[in-house]
Every structure is written in structure tokens, then in C-alpha cells.
Write an enzyme that holds these catalytic residues in place. Structure first.
Site, PDB file in Angstrom:
ATOM      1  N   PHE A  81       0.945  -1.146   0.009  1.00 17.02           N
ATOM      2  CA  PHE A  81      -0.120  -0.075   0.068  1.00 17.02           C
ATOM      3  C   PHE A  81       1.000   1.096   0.210  1.00 17.02           C
ATOM      4  CE2 PHE A  81      -2.788   2.624   2.817  1.00 17.02           C
ATOM      5  CZ  PHE A  81      -3.439   3.274   1.731  1.00 17.02           C
ATOM      6  N   ASN A  83       7.123   2.014  11.604  1.00 16.00           N
ATOM      7  CA  ASN A  83       6.470   2.771  10.861  1.00 16.00           C
ATOM      8  C   ASN A  83       5.081   3.451  11.558  1.00 16.00           C
ATOM      9  OD1 ASN A  83       5.218   4.040   8.593  1.00 16.00           O
ATOM     10  ND2 ASN A  83       5.157   2.343   7.239  1.00 16.00           N
ATOM     11  N   SER A 125       1.994   5.373   9.714  1.00 14.47           N
ATOM     12  CA  SER A 125       1.289   4.119   9.116  1.00 14.47           C
ATOM     13  C   SER A 125       0.475   3.513  10.034  1.00 14.47           C
ATOM     14  CB  SER A 125       1.680   3.260   8.045  1.00 14.47           C
ATOM     15  OG  SER A 125       2.212   4.118   7.000  1.00 14.47           O
ATOM     16  N   TYR A 152      -3.777   3.609  10.137  1.00 15.61           N
ATOM     17  CA  TYR A 152      -4.516   2.335  10.238  1.00 15.61           C
ATOM     18  C   TYR A 152      -5.480   2.286  11.671  1.00 15.61           C
ATOM     19  CZ  TYR A 152      -1.627   0.692   6.635  1.00 15.61           C
ATOM     20  OH  TYR A 152      -0.899   0.312   5.398  1.00 15.61           O
TER      21      TYR A 152
HETATM   22  C1  LIG Z   1       0.027   5.087   4.357  1.00 18.62           C
HETATM   23  C2  LIG Z   1      -0.154   5.998   2.871  1.00 18.62           C
HETATM   24  C3  LIG Z   1      -0.400   4.951   1.943  1.00 18.62           C
HETATM   25  C4  LIG Z   1      -1.355   6.913   3.053  1.00 18.62           C
HETATM   26  O1  LIG Z   1      -1.676   7.448   1.751  1.00 18.62           O
HETATM   27  P1  LIG Z   1      -2.179   9.059   1.805  1.00 18.62           P
HETATM   28  O2  LIG Z   1      -2.693   9.112   0.271  1.00 18.62           O
HETATM   29  O3  LIG Z   1      -1.124   9.956   2.248  1.00 18.62           O
HETATM   30  O4  LIG Z   1      -3.475   8.973   2.665  1.00 18.62           O
HETATM   31  P2  LIG Z   1      -4.463   9.866   2.998  1.00 18.62           P
HETATM   32  O5  LIG Z   1      -4.143  11.186   2.248  1.00 18.62           O
HETATM   33  O6  LIG Z   1      -5.855   9.377   2.934  1.00 18.62           O
HETATM   34  O7  LIG Z   1      -4.375  10.099   4.486  1.00 18.62           O
HETATM   35  C5  LIG Z   1      -3.097  10.754   4.975  1.00 18.62           C
HETATM   36  C6  LIG Z   1      -3.268  11.104   6.496  1.00 18.62           C
HETATM   37  O8  LIG Z   1      -1.955  11.674   6.706  1.00 18.62           O
HETATM   38  C7  LIG Z   1      -2.114  13.130   7.070  1.00 18.62           C
HETATM   39  N1  LIG Z   1      -1.155  13.793   6.306  1.00 18.62           N
HETATM   40  C8  LIG Z   1      -1.376  15.029   6.083  1.00 18.62           C
HETATM   41  N2  LIG Z   1      -0.494  15.472   5.210  1.00 18.62           N
HETATM   42  C9  LIG Z   1       0.259  14.468   4.992  1.00 18.62           C
HETATM   43  C10 LIG Z   1       1.473  14.462   4.337  1.00 18.62           C
HETATM   44  N3  LIG Z   1       1.926  15.624   3.745  1.00 18.62           N
HETATM   45  N4  LIG Z   1       2.035  13.179   4.259  1.00 18.62           N
HETATM   46  C11 LIG Z   1       1.447  12.308   4.774  1.00 18.62           C
HETATM   47  N5  LIG Z   1       0.497  12.507   5.448  1.00 18.62           N
HETATM   48  C12 LIG Z   1      -0.123  13.462   5.603  1.00 18.62           C
HETATM   49  C13 LIG Z   1      -3.565  13.392   6.577  1.00 18.62           C
HETATM   50  O9  LIG Z   1      -4.210  14.077   7.583  1.00 18.62           O
HETATM   51  C14 LIG Z   1      -4.266  12.028   6.846  1.00 18.62           C
HETATM   52  O10 LIG Z   1      -4.626  11.665   8.139  1.00 18.62           O
HETATM   53  P3  LIG Z   1      -6.168  11.007   8.718  1.00 18.62           P
HETATM   54  O11 LIG Z   1      -5.875   9.754   9.213  1.00 18.62           O
HETATM   55  O12 LIG Z   1      -6.497  12.073   9.556  1.00 18.62           O
HETATM   56  O13 LIG Z   1      -6.928  11.132   7.236  1.00 18.62           O
HETATM   57  C15 LIG Z   1       1.020   6.977   2.576  1.00 18.62           C
HETATM   58  O14 LIG Z   1       1.225   7.662   3.642  1.00 18.62           O
HETATM   59  C16 LIG Z   1       2.399   6.086   2.502  1.00 18.62           C
HETATM   60  O15 LIG Z   1       2.718   5.770   1.093  1.00 18.62           O
HETATM   61  N6  LIG Z   1       3.189   5.895   3.302  1.00 18.62           N
HETATM   62  C17 LIG Z   1       4.331   5.496   2.880  1.00 18.62           C
HETATM   63  C18 LIG Z   1       4.601   3.812   2.624  1.00 18.62           C
HETATM   64  C19 LIG Z   1       3.591   3.056   3.676  1.00 18.62           C
HETATM   65  O16 LIG Z   1       3.844   3.319   4.844  1.00 18.62           O
HETATM   66  N7  LIG Z   1       2.860   2.163   3.283  1.00 18.62           N
HETATM   67  C20 LIG Z   1       2.111   1.388   4.100  1.00 18.62           C
HETATM   68  C21 LIG Z   1       2.922   0.147   4.764  1.00 18.62           C
HETATM   69  S1  LIG Z   1       1.994  -0.897   5.576  1.00 18.62           S
END
Ligand SMILES: CC(C)(COP(=O)(O)OP(=O)(O)OC[C@H]1O[C@@H](n2cnc3c(N)ncnc32)[C@H](O)[C@@H]1OP(=O)(O)O)[C@@H](O)C(=O)NCCC(=O)NCCS
Length: 149
Positions: free
Chosen positions: A72, A111, A114, A118
Site C-alpha cells: 500500500f 512505521n 502508518s 490504520y
Molecule cells: C500510508 C499511505 C499509503 C497513506 O496515503 P495518503 O494518500 O497519504 O493517505 P490520505 O491522504 O488518505 O491520508 C493521509 C493522512 O496523513 C495526514 N497527512 C497530512 N499531510 C500529510 C503528508 N504531507 N504526508 C503524509 N500524511 C499526511 C492526513 O491528515 C491523513 O490523516 P487522517 O488519518 O487524519 O486522514 C502513505 O502515507 C504512504 O505511502 N506511506 C509510506 C508507505 C507506507 O507506509 N505504506 C504502508 C505500509 S504498511
């Protein structure tokens, strides 16, 4: 040639992202037809894939069929826009539509962002709550056991 014969050589279908260059060509042709060939400001931008989720189905004798989320990921520059939430929505719909009782996934202990991400969405940490540990037999183990040693 009869009109219907000609028509049968064509197909009306919904546009797809990869059609963008050809659609832009038609937009420009239409602008030329309308005597405003230079009015089109739109430029072709390659559709970019900025995130993905990889999953498969597995089976737990206690739970039944479940969706296993293997990977993911959303690119750094595109995080926080809700793309991850949309992916989870789609995964949840797929899980429910395919009769899965739950979704399992692994998160490495460091991590924290993440894990919190979750947990905010209701995930349970099975290691702390139920004491499960992930084990592995590597290839050497497999070979040794396969040989009956
Ligand atoms: C986990 C991941 C897939 C989420 O994707 P995303 O498109 O950022 O998700 P969303 O936009 O729906 O939500 C991001 C959350 O972080 C917060 N956020 C805000 N700005 C952010 C930023 N610049 N970067 C990351 N998170 C941010 C948001 O408020 C949101 O929190 P919420 O739970 O209150 O909604 C992404 O952060 C990622 O790829 N992380 C690195 C890889 C990883 O850890 N993967 C999971 C392995 S188990």
C-alpha cells in the site's frame, strides 16, 4: 458501401486515460473547424500513477475468506490528499463484494505514521492484542525439511 457496413467498422466506447493524446488531437481539430485553431490551451499530460495497493485473497479457518493487503503506497508528493483513503475505500468495497470477513496486513514496528493511520481507521494490532508473531521458514529450511533431515 451501405451505411450500416461502414458504421460497423467503428466502436463507441467510454474514454480511457490512455486516450488523452488522441482526444487532445480531436479537440484541436474541432477548434480548427470552428476557425479558432490557436484557442486550445490544454496540453497533454501523461496520466501518472502515483500510488498502488496490491492484494490477494487468503483463507483463515476461523474467519473464512479474507483480503490480504500486501502493499500500500502513495508517492511522497501526493500524500495527505486523500488518495490512500480512496484506495482503502476501494479495497473495502472489493473485500465486501467478494465475501471477505476482514482485511489483514503487516506494518513494520517503526512505521509509526502508518500504524497511526490504520489505527485512526479502526485497525487492531494483532501482535499486541492477541500475541501473534510472524514466522518464516527460508529456502534452506524448506530444502532441509523436504530432504527429511
Ligand atoms: C500510508 C499511505 C499509503 C497513506 O496515503 P495518503 O494518500 O497519504 O493517505 P490520505 O491522504 O488518505 O491520508 C493521509 C493522512 O496523513 C495526514 N497527512 C497530512 N499531510 C500529510 C503528508 N504531507 N504526508 C503524509 N500524511 C499526511 C492526513 O491528515 C491523513 O490523516 P487522517 O488519518 O487524519 O486522514 C502513505 O502515507 C504512504 O505511502 N506511506 C509510506 C508507505 C507506507 O507506509 N505504506 C504502508 C505500509 S504498511
Amino acid at each position: 458501401m451501405a451505411h450500416s457496413d461502414t458504421l460497423s467498422r467503428f466502436r463507441v466506447r467510454p474514454a480511457e486515460p490512455q486516450d488523452c493524446p488522441e482526444i487532445l488531437r480531436l479537440i484541436k481539430e474541432l477548434a480548427a473547424y470552428e476557425n479558432m485553431p490557436d484557442a486550445v490551451q490544454l496540453t497533454e499530460e501523461e496520466p501518472k500513477i502515483v500510488g498502488f495497493a496490491m492484494y490477494y485473497y487468503t483463507y483463515d479457518p476461523w474467519i473464512g475468506k479474507l483480503l490480504y493487503l500486501e502493499d500500500f503506497y502513495v508517492m511522497d508528493d501526493y500524500r495527505g490528499w486523500g488518495i490512500g483513503t480512496e484506495l482503502l475505500k476501494k479495497l473495502s468495497q472489493i473485500a465486501l463484494d467478494t465475501n471477505c470477513g476482514c482485511m489483514h496486513f503487516l506494518v513494520v514496528v517503526w512505521n509509526k505514521p502508518s500504524i497511526e493511520y490504520y489505527m485512526r481507521r479502526g485497525a487492531s494490532d494483532l501482535s499486541t492484542e492477541e500475541g501473534w508473531h510472524l514466522f518464516r521458514f527460508d529456502k534452506e529450511n524448506l530444502l532441509r525439511m523436504a530432504m527429511g533431515e
